[in-house]
Motif scaffolding. Structure first.
Motif, PDB file in Angstrom:
ATOM      1  N   VAL A 132       2.304  -5.408  -9.470  1.00  0.00           N
ATOM      2  CA  VAL A 132       1.331  -4.313  -8.971  1.00  0.00           C
ATOM      3  C   VAL A 132       2.210  -2.780  -9.194  1.00  0.00           C
ATOM      4  CG1 VAL A 132       1.734  -3.577  -6.611  1.00  0.00           C
ATOM      5  CG2 VAL A 132      -0.232  -4.728  -7.420  1.00  0.00           C
ATOM      6  N   THR A 133       3.479  -2.923  -9.193  1.00  0.00           N
ATOM      7  CA  THR A 133       4.298  -1.513  -9.196  1.00  0.00           C
ATOM      8  C   THR A 133       4.031  -1.094 -10.784  1.00  0.00           C
ATOM      9  OG1 THR A 133       5.955  -2.854  -8.009  1.00  0.00           O
ATOM     10  CG2 THR A 133       6.473  -0.694  -9.012  1.00  0.00           C
ATOM     11  N   THR A 164       2.560   1.576  -3.850  1.00  0.00           N
ATOM     12  CA  THR A 164       2.082   1.866  -5.002  1.00  0.00           C
ATOM     13  C   THR A 164       0.889   2.689  -4.522  1.00  0.00           C
ATOM     14  OG1 THR A 164       0.645   0.348  -4.387  1.00  0.00           O
ATOM     15  CG2 THR A 164       2.113  -0.560  -5.400  1.00  0.00           C
ATOM     16  N   ARG A 165       0.083   3.192  -5.438  1.00  0.00           N
ATOM     17  CA  ARG A 165      -0.789   4.053  -5.189  1.00  0.00           C
ATOM     18  C   ARG A 165      -2.320   3.580  -5.267  1.00  0.00           C
ATOM     19  NH1 ARG A 165       2.088   6.546  -9.232  1.00  0.00           N
ATOM     20  NH2 ARG A 165       3.723   8.137  -8.473  1.00  0.00           N
ATOM     21  N   PHE A 166      -2.187   1.927  -4.874  1.00  0.00           N
ATOM     22  CA  PHE A 166      -3.677   1.354  -4.945  1.00  0.00           C
ATOM     23  C   PHE A 166      -3.964   1.381  -3.523  1.00  0.00           C
ATOM     24  CE2 PHE A 166      -4.005   0.425  -9.059  1.00  0.00           C
ATOM     25  CZ  PHE A 166      -2.866  -0.245  -9.690  1.00  0.00           C
ATOM     26  N   GLU A 208      -8.215  -2.465  -3.513  1.00  0.00           N
ATOM     27  CA  GLU A 208      -7.974  -2.542  -4.779  1.00  0.00           C
ATOM     28  C   GLU A 208      -6.822  -3.490  -5.056  1.00  0.00           C
ATOM     29  OE1 GLU A 208      -7.034   1.437  -5.812  1.00  0.00           O
ATOM     30  OE2 GLU A 208      -8.765   1.756  -6.838  1.00  0.00           O
ATOM     31  N   LEU A 209      -5.884  -3.504  -3.900  1.00  0.00           N
ATOM     32  CA  LEU A 209      -4.696  -4.530  -3.809  1.00  0.00           C
ATOM     33  C   LEU A 209      -5.195  -5.929  -3.705  1.00  0.00           C
ATOM     34  CD1 LEU A 209      -1.793  -2.706  -2.024  1.00  0.00           C
ATOM     35  CD2 LEU A 209      -1.854  -3.437  -4.135  1.00  0.00           C
ATOM     36  N   ARG A 226      -2.055   4.803 -12.115  1.00  0.00           N
ATOM     37  CA  ARG A 226      -2.243   5.999 -11.110  1.00  0.00           C
ATOM     38  C   ARG A 226      -0.855   6.867 -11.032  1.00  0.00           C
ATOM     39  NH1 ARG A 226      -6.596   3.920 -10.351  1.00  0.00           N
ATOM     40  NH2 ARG A 226      -7.424   2.668  -8.738  1.00  0.00           N
ATOM     41  N   GLY A 227      -0.007   6.677 -12.114  1.00  0.00           N
ATOM     42  CA  GLY A 227       1.040   7.526 -12.221  1.00  0.00           C
ATOM     43  C   GLY A 227       0.769   8.941 -12.961  1.00  0.00           C
ATOM     44  N   SER A 264       0.570   0.345 -10.835  1.00  0.00           N
ATOM     45  CA  SER A 264       0.620   1.679 -10.323  1.00  0.00           C
ATOM     46  C   SER A 264       0.853   2.634 -11.215  1.00  0.00           C
ATOM     47  CB  SER A 264       1.226   1.204  -8.861  1.00  0.00           C
ATOM     48  OG  SER A 264       1.439   2.984  -8.410  1.00  0.00           O
ATOM     49  N   GLU A 289       0.896  -1.174   0.058  1.00  0.00           N
ATOM     50  CA  GLU A 289      -0.049  -0.008  -0.093  1.00  0.00           C
ATOM     51  C   GLU A 289       0.832   1.212  -0.006  1.00  0.00           C
ATOM     52  OE1 GLU A 289      -3.898   1.350   2.464  1.00  0.00           O
ATOM     53  OE2 GLU A 289      -2.604  -0.386   3.116  1.00  0.00           O
TER      54      GLU A 289
END
Lengths: 215, 638
Positions: A111-112, A45-47, A51-52, A119-120, A115, A42
């Motif tokens: 996930v990276t 990343t920006r999730f 969501e994760l 969400r970047g 992200s 969490e």
């Protein structure tokens, strides 16, 4: 005489046994990967937590062992493009996701990457795209690298297209790309040229926002 | 949509960002998620046993009952659960399919009950995983055979349009098809038996003649035997010729074992006819008669067991050969030893090593005729060793061969099964791929239709035409659409592709329509008409040849125009706009360019909008369908 026959018939079984033991070893060494904790992911990343959770459930369902290797990746990605051959592009995509280059994509890598893509900032997304095109990761996109990528993309279209795909279509596309991107005409595109040019192109900017709501 | 990888679709869509900097055309907008509800637990009550799962798990396979809206029919409002009045044990496998993506066949389950459950829940059995597929298919085949045995009479119904030759071949191969075939079968069998018995009886000494010697019947009743032989050979020849005529592949028939046996059976007779009664060749003639015994092999057509035996012998040939080889080694060793052991004794029968072979074979197989016996002590010692080892050597390989027989037999059957499964699996994969690509093309046409109906503003038809494709499908199609935009080429189905190839080879005719516009752009956009096979699609054959110039200009214009690719529908007033503006509009309105519709009957819009469906190529005026690909067409002219 009977002994001779027994010897002869035993031979193939031994070979089979040897092959089996190698496969057994491989199975034991199959990676059972467990990702870092939910809190760490969490933070990295920006999730959100939920969501994760959803992402991990889907990931683990498809890959119970916790990592994706390149062949599985190619299989999965090819299923989205039934008309063409997506394996080359999947290879490049795999390399882009496999940031530590260990031959497999773990959940953290997955996930990276997501992200960044979802969400970047625009800068990060463009960075990611540049990294995808730069096959040997040397900081420059050459025409050959771009041509490889382009051919891989066109391969995904398959044969039955309209208008009919010609041999030189990828090359022409690469030419257009370089005309647009290569400001100082030195034959390579650097990251700054790339980002500059993309930020000035409204189409590209808008399409970058296209997949905001994917998760 | 590819089943089971729905979880990866968000990833594939995110990765599509990699195409954005490379694309020259603007991307289509993404489908909006109308109901963004959280993932919820669904309760499935199957005959009292409650199963719970996530909604998204069930949504992975949208073409099954549980994955589609069909399950709403089973929703129970009071208890807020889905109730199914089915077998809960079988439902376990069904639900596991959604969870793991693999369908397993439980062994304790009855095959037809399982099939029914699968049919109810809309799951095709071909998805069964490799681990259970063989078992499933075996059980299914067993079941089918059982059912088939019960109703065998209906089986051999004659196909209406089999010609005489095929009927005859079928009659030969399967004598139960018709009475004539059965009669033929029995007649040939009878004559084979007669022929064999004749050959046997021919040699029996029958009756005594005034001479001292007993003559065999063959020489006594020469004429009778000759007539019988002739009759049999006539029948066999006729049968062979008929089979040759009826065979679907004559060359293959002539190479088959049965046909060779047939030929060998009847040839001696004809050779005998041809040859004169020369003394020199009569010896050879007698030898030829031996071949008449091969007629007995013709029985293998009548006996299934003989065929199987022959086949298994053939497949065990290597084992038999090895047995023979080892026996030969033993024989040579012992024969040599016996010969040298008995060399000293006088009046020994062991005159040479080959002569000792006979003794060794007889001893090793424990026959012991006694016509050759060793006399020296050494000979007797080695003789006893020979007989002892003979027991071992002969007895050991027999079980090995027997087990080999059964192993090879089953292996062959399994190899055939596996080959058939592989073919079926490849066919499944091909169908699934084709299905998903067809789904995309179909939805594109539907999508086109929706946009046109938007344009005409007819609400009712829009609702009517709006197929409820799942969100997953629309997202997948959006992804494919983005790929099309990136490469500036479109997906088409195979027939259209071939059509294009053929028409691309022809010379371009100047279509009458293009002259009306006097503008290269619009007439080239007619090419987009080809996406739907209209009868007058051939009009717009190859504008590439004649209009490349104009296209290049247009494409130059297009690249520079990085306008808003808004989904706004350009109005019909654009009909009157000038060329450059028109092209700009083409760039802009990625979906709709009614600008192109400067054609004969623009007023025919609405009715054609209704009437047109992707399935039937109505000769609509080439207005409506020129839309989406207009700018694509231009760019690809580069």
């Amino acid at each position: 005489m009977g002994a001779l026959m027994v010897i002869f018939s035993l031979q193939p079984k031994q070979k089979r046994k040897r092959r089996d033991s190698v496969e057994d070893e491989l199975e034991l060494s199959a990676v059972r990967h467990r990702p870092e904790g939910l809190e760490q992911l969490e933070a990295q990343t920006r999730f959100s937590r939920k969501e994760l959770q959803i992402l991990y459930r889907g990931f683990k369902n498809e890959c119970p062992s916790g990592v994706v290797n390149e062949d599985t990746f190619k299989d999965i990605y090819s299923q989205f493009f039934p008309q063409g051959d997506a394996s080359t592009y999947a290879h490049f995509l795999f390399n882009a996701f496999d940031t530590d280059h260990d031959g497999s994509v773990s959940f953290e890598d997955f996930v990276t990457g997501l992200s960044i893509l979802l969400r970047g900032t625009v800068q990060e997304k463009l960075n990611w795209a540049f990294n995808l095109y730069d096959i040997n990761k040397d900081g420059y996109i050459t025409k050959e690298e771009m041509l490889d990528i382009m051919k891989a993309i066109y391969n995904m279209m398959g044969k039955c297209t309209y208008p009919i795909l010609k041999e030189e279509t990828p090359r022409q596309h690469v030419e257009i790309f370089f005309q647009k991107m290569d400001k100082n005409k030195d034959g390579v595109v650097t990251i700054d040229e790339f980002i500059d040019c993309c930020q000035n192109d409204e189409n590209i900017m808008r399409s970058m926002q296209l997949f905001e709501n994917v998760i | 949509m590819a089943t089971g990888v729905a979880a990866w679709l968000p990833f594939a869509r995110a990765a599509a960002i990699g195409w954005m900097p490379v694309a020259n055309c603007p991307m289509p907008p993404a489908p909006r998620e109308h109901s963004k509800k959280q993932d919820e637990l669904i309760i499935l009550n199957v005959s009292g046993r409650r199963f719970q799962t996530w909604r998204t798990t069930l949504d992975r396979y949208p073409d099954t009952l549980l994955g589609s809206t069909e399950k709403e029919f089973f929703y129970n409002e009071e208890t807020k659960e889905y109730f199914f009045d089915r077998d809960p044990d079988a439902f376990r496998s069904v639900l596991n399919f959604y969870r793991t993506g693999k369908l397993h066949y439980p062994r304790y389950e009855c095959i037809s009950a399982f099939d029914e459950e699968l049919a109810f829940f809309g799951i095709i059995p071909e998805i069964i995983g490799d681990c259970c597929y063989e078992e499933y298919k075996d059980r299914k085949r067993e079941n089918a055979e059982r059912l088939m045995d019960d109703q065998e009479e209906n089986k051999d119904s004659k196909l209406p349009n089999m010609n005489f030759r095929e009927t005859m071949w079928r009659a030969f191969e399967n004598p139960h098809t018709s009475t004539m075939a059965l009669v033929f079968y029995y007649v040939t069998g009878f004559f084979i038996a007669v022929s064999v018995i004749t050959n046997v009886v021919e040699t029996v000494p029958c009756g005594s003649t005034p001479n001292q010697k007993d003559v065999p019947c063959g020489e006594r009743y020469t004429v009778a035997f000759f007539c019988m032989d002739t009759a049999c050979v006539m029948i066999f020849t006729v049968e062979y010729l008929l089979r040759l005529f009826a065979a679907p592949s004559r060359y293959r028939f002539m190479r088959s074992v049965m046909s060779i046996i047939d030929v060998v059976a009847i040839l001696p007779y004809y050779i005998g006819l041809v040859m004169t009664n020369n003394e020199d060749v009569s010896g050879a003639f007698v030898t030829l008669r031996v071949f008449r015994v091969f007629r007995i092999f013709k029985f293998s057509r009548h006996s299934q067991g003989l065929r199987i035996l022959g086949y298994t012998l053939k497949s065990c040939a290597s084992e038999l050969g090895f047995l023979l080889f080892s026996l030969t080694m033993a024989i040579i060793i012992f024969a040599t030893v016996m010969f040298y052991a008995e060399k000293g004794s006088s009046s020994s029968k062991f005159t040479s090593i080959p002569a000792s072979f006979w003794y060794t074979i007889v001893t090793m197989t424990t026959l012991g005729y006694g016509d050759m016996v060793p006399k020296t002590i050494a000979g007797k010692i080695f003789g006893s060793i020979c007989s002892l080892s003979g027991v071992l050597v002969i007895a050991l390989p027999v079980p090995v061969i027997v087990s080999n027989f059964s192993r090879i037999y089953h292996q062959n059957q399994r190899a055939d099964k596996r080959r058939a499964q592989k073919k079926a699996r490849l066919a499944r994969i091909r169908i699934a791929k084709k299905g998903s690509s067809n789904a995309y093309l179909q939805s594109k046409r539907n999508g086109l239709l929706n946009e046109l109906l938007d344009l005409t503003g007819s609400e009712e038809e829009e609702q009517h035409m709006n197929k409820t494709s799942s969100l997953l499908e629309s997202q997948h199609h959006h992804l494919l659409h983005c790929l099309e935009k990136t490469t500036a080429h479109e997906f088409v189905d195979e027939q259209l592709f071939e059509q294009n190839c053929i028409e691309g080879a022809q010379f371009s005719r100047s279509p009458s329509l293009s002259s009306q516009e006097g503008f290269t752009g619009t007439c080239c956009t007619h090419r987009s008409r080809k996406r739907i096979p209209l009868p007058n699609a051939s009009l717009s054959t190859t504008h590439t040849h004649t209009h490349t110039q104009g296209l290049q200009e247009l494409s130059a214009i297009h690249i520079q125009c990085g306008d808003q690719p808004s989904l706004s529908t350009s109005s019909r007033s654009s009909l009157n706009m000038k060329s450059s503006e028109r092209s700009r509009i083409n760039c802009r309105g990625q979906q709709i360019t009614t600008a192109v519709i400067s054609l004969p009957s623009p007023t025919n819009f609405p009715p054609d909008g209704d009437g047109h469906s992707p399935a039937n190529p109505i000769p609509a005026p080439p207005t409506i369908n020129t839309t989406t690909s207009s700018n694509i067409v231009k760019v690809s002219a580069l």
